[in-house]
Design a protein around this motif. Structure first.
Motif, PDB file in Angstrom:
ATOM      1  N   ALA A 133      51.417  42.569  46.747  1.00  0.00           N
ATOM      2  CA  ALA A 133      51.299  41.028  45.455  1.00  0.00           C
ATOM      3  C   ALA A 133      50.340  39.718  45.541  1.00  0.00           C
ATOM      4  N   ALA A 134      49.714  40.590  47.419  1.00  0.00           N
ATOM      5  CA  ALA A 134      48.552  39.543  47.640  1.00  0.00           C
ATOM      6  C   ALA A 134      47.358  39.649  46.877  1.00  0.00           C
ATOM      7  N   THR A 135      46.891  41.629  46.933  1.00  0.00           N
ATOM      8  CA  THR A 135      46.453  41.809  45.590  1.00  0.00           C
ATOM      9  C   THR A 135      46.035  41.815  44.570  1.00  0.00           C
ATOM     10  N   GLN A 136      47.381  41.432  43.959  1.00  0.00           N
ATOM     11  CA  GLN A 136      47.177  41.756  42.377  1.00  0.00           C
ATOM     12  C   GLN A 136      47.394  40.225  41.621  1.00  0.00           C
ATOM     13  N   ARG A 137      47.256  39.108  43.026  1.00  0.00           N
ATOM     14  CA  ARG A 137      47.311  37.703  42.404  1.00  0.00           C
ATOM     15  C   ARG A 137      46.054  37.468  42.524  1.00  0.00           C
ATOM     16  N   ASN A 138      45.108  38.382  44.182  1.00  0.00           N
ATOM     17  CA  ASN A 138      44.013  38.337  43.929  1.00  0.00           C
ATOM     18  C   ASN A 138      42.922  38.590  42.811  1.00  0.00           C
ATOM     19  N   LEU A 139      43.516  40.022  42.507  1.00  0.00           N
ATOM     20  CA  LEU A 139      42.629  40.540  40.885  1.00  0.00           C
ATOM     21  C   LEU A 139      42.728  39.265  39.816  1.00  0.00           C
ATOM     22  N   GLY A 140      44.313  38.517  39.744  1.00  0.00           N
ATOM     23  CA  GLY A 140      43.971  37.787  38.613  1.00  0.00           C
ATOM     24  C   GLY A 140      42.949  36.763  37.987  1.00  0.00           C
ATOM     25  N   LEU A 141      42.784  36.011  40.126  1.00  0.00           N
ATOM     26  CA  LEU A 141      41.628  35.166  39.696  1.00  0.00           C
ATOM     27  C   LEU A 141      40.825  35.474  39.591  1.00  0.00           C
ATOM     28  N   LEU A 142      40.183  36.884  40.021  1.00  0.00           N
ATOM     29  CA  LEU A 142      39.153  37.161  40.270  1.00  0.00           C
ATOM     30  C   LEU A 142      39.055  37.699  38.637  1.00  0.00           C
ATOM     31  N   GLN A 143      39.518  38.220  37.695  1.00  0.00           N
ATOM     32  CA  GLN A 143      39.649  37.549  36.295  1.00  0.00           C
ATOM     33  C   GLN A 143      39.587  36.758  35.879  1.00  0.00           C
ATOM     34  N   GLU A 144      40.213  35.780  35.830  1.00  0.00           N
ATOM     35  CA  GLU A 144      40.309  34.499  35.546  1.00  0.00           C
ATOM     36  C   GLU A 144      38.727  34.214  36.140  1.00  0.00           C
ATOM     37  N   ASP A 145      37.938  34.124  36.843  1.00  0.00           N
ATOM     38  CA  ASP A 145      36.203  33.773  36.990  1.00  0.00           C
ATOM     39  C   ASP A 145      35.577  34.503  35.901  1.00  0.00           C
ATOM     40  N   GLY A 146      36.103  35.698  35.874  1.00  0.00           N
ATOM     41  CA  GLY A 146      35.001  36.233  34.490  1.00  0.00           C
ATOM     42  C   GLY A 146      34.654  37.379  35.429  1.00  0.00           C
ATOM     43  N   LYS A 147      35.375  38.044  36.311  1.00  0.00           N
ATOM     44  CA  LYS A 147      35.040  39.290  37.105  1.00  0.00           C
ATOM     45  C   LYS A 147      35.263  40.608  36.540  1.00  0.00           C
ATOM     46  N   LEU A 148      34.507  41.393  36.532  1.00  0.00           N
ATOM     47  CA  LEU A 148      34.882  42.452  35.011  1.00  0.00           C
ATOM     48  C   LEU A 148      35.436  43.805  36.481  1.00  0.00           C
TER      49      LEU A 148
END
Length: 412
Positions: A133-148
């Motif tokens: 869950a923590a990794t998937q939350r971080n993934l969501g944050l990174l995508q929101e920040d515009g990371k590919l």
């Protein structure tokens, strides 16, 4: 694909066993004319040496935020401004977490905060770490920040487990980089349009095995993983096609931009193909479809009787999906697959004629390093007028080559 000549790419390597793939990525980028500079975290140096990356890149490797020699010119800011693109590969779970939460206490995180260049992350970690869950939350944050986010793949991992979390292969990362730098690709994507060899074409394909029920518990099937078919679907979508993928039972991620229809049996697959056939330009029958199914399916689990030493199951022929499509009035361009264990080319030519199709792709599935459940393949493409051999390569690269071939065949 866009030219990579004189492009400036900053590769950041974080701690993970997949770091061993990065010299090959750097070599391929250099072959394309890209200028590559490398940053390594402390963890990365536990898996691969800076000297190796310096040798293949032709540039010194950076690993220290407070390097006195570099800081005279604010080295980390200079690197951040220099890059056209930053690629973090492998991107470990820890690296993703630190970047998602804005850390800036080492060269890696500081560069990613101090740049206005796009940042692409290529995840690599254990399957449970990826799904946590923590990794998937971080993934969501990174995508929101515009990371590919490029990947991950599914497959065998260094820990001995199998699942999502495997880093993309160097050739796949190279392709993502080429796509990023393609001005035509970017403009069309922003406009919501398709671009590429199959722009405006509709592609229907099948992938994976089928399962033919014996009773509520048991079934007949085969070793197909679906990887080749999914790679073809991804390659066709990348080239601008509207892709529908009819997939037998397999644990693979649906490629971006692909419409997926899940089925179980050969009859299910036949029905799904025929239901989606109207208006298709290309049909690719890549699935390993069972030729026969049990004539009768037991309603309850079949029990072994006392002193029973054998059992007989009567089989009946399944519908021939490829032939059914090829026989339709106004049929699309049809591509079949022939998975053989002997006389590969001869059997493939026979199938090409019998099915009445335009192209057949044959491979020898008796080889342990290619075909079923492998990451690689080697195939022979046969049409009425030509034969082409595609030597062993990743299924992703073989798929790209085959889609290019199909595109050229459509124009002849």
């Amino acid at each position: 694909m866009a030219s990579l000549i004189n492009r400036k790419l900053l590769l950041i390597i974080t701690g993970g066993i997949a770091a061993y793939k990065t010299p090959e990525l750097v070599r391929r980028l250099k072959d394309e004319g890209t200028e590559v500079r490398v940053v390594m975290t402390k963890g990365a140096k536990a898996f691969i040496t800076p000297l190796t990356l310096q040798a293949v890149s032709g540039n010194p490797v950076h690993d220290d935020l407070l390097d006195p020699a570099a800081e005279a010119a604010m080295g980390h800011i200079e690197l951040a401004r220099w890059a056209d693109l930053i690629v973090v590969a492998p991107a470990s779970a820890s690296a993703m977490a630190r970047l998602a939460h804005g850390f800036a206490d080492d060269l890696f995180t500081t560069l990613c905060l101090a740049t206005d260049a796009p940042v692409a992350l290529v995840p690599a970690m254990n399957r449970l770490m990826w799904s946590a869950a923590a990794t998937q939350r971080n993934l969501g944050l990174l995508q929101e920040d515009g990371k590919l986010i490029w990947g991950p793949n599914e497959g065998s991992q260094a820990c001995g487990e199998t699942g999502a979390g495997r880093m993309l292969e160097p050739q796949e990362i190279l392709q993502r980089i080429q796509e990023f730098f393609s001005a035509t690709y970017s403009l069309h994507q922003e406009a919501g349009e398709s671009a590429g060899l199959l722009a405006g074409k509709r592609v229907l394909l099948t992938a994976g095995p089928t399962r033919e029920a014996i009773d509520p518990v048991r079934y007949l099937s085969n070793h197909s993983s679906g990887k080749m078919g999914f790679a073809l679907a991804a390659a066709a979508a990348k080239e601008g096609a509207d892709v529908t993928l009819v997939a037998g039972p397999c644990e693979l991620t649906t490629p971006a931009g692909v419409t997926r229809v899940d089925v179980v049996s050969a009859q299910d697959m036949h029905s799904a193909v025929m239901a989606n056939l109207a208006g298709q330009d290309i049909f690719i029958g890549c699935a390993a479809v069972a030729d026969f199914r049990p004539m009768n399916i037991a309603e309850q689990k079949m029990k072994k009787q006392d002193n029973q030493n054998e059992m007989q199951i009567s089989l009946i022929k399944n519908p021939d999906i490829l032939a059914s499509v090829a026989q339709q009035e106004g049929a699309p361009f049809c591509v079949g697959f022939a998975a053989e264990t002997e006389n590969v080319e001869a059997y493939a030519r026979k199938k090409l004629a019998q099915k009445g199709i335009q192209l057949i792709i044959a491979n020898d599935v008796s080889q342990a390093d290619v075909g079923f459940n492998s990451e690689n393949n080697a195939v022979i493409a046969i049409s009425a007028s030509a034969t082409q051999h595609f030597t062993i390569n990743s299924k992703t690269e073989i798929a790209n080559q085959l889609i290019a071939l199909i595109s050229s065949e459509l124009k002849t």
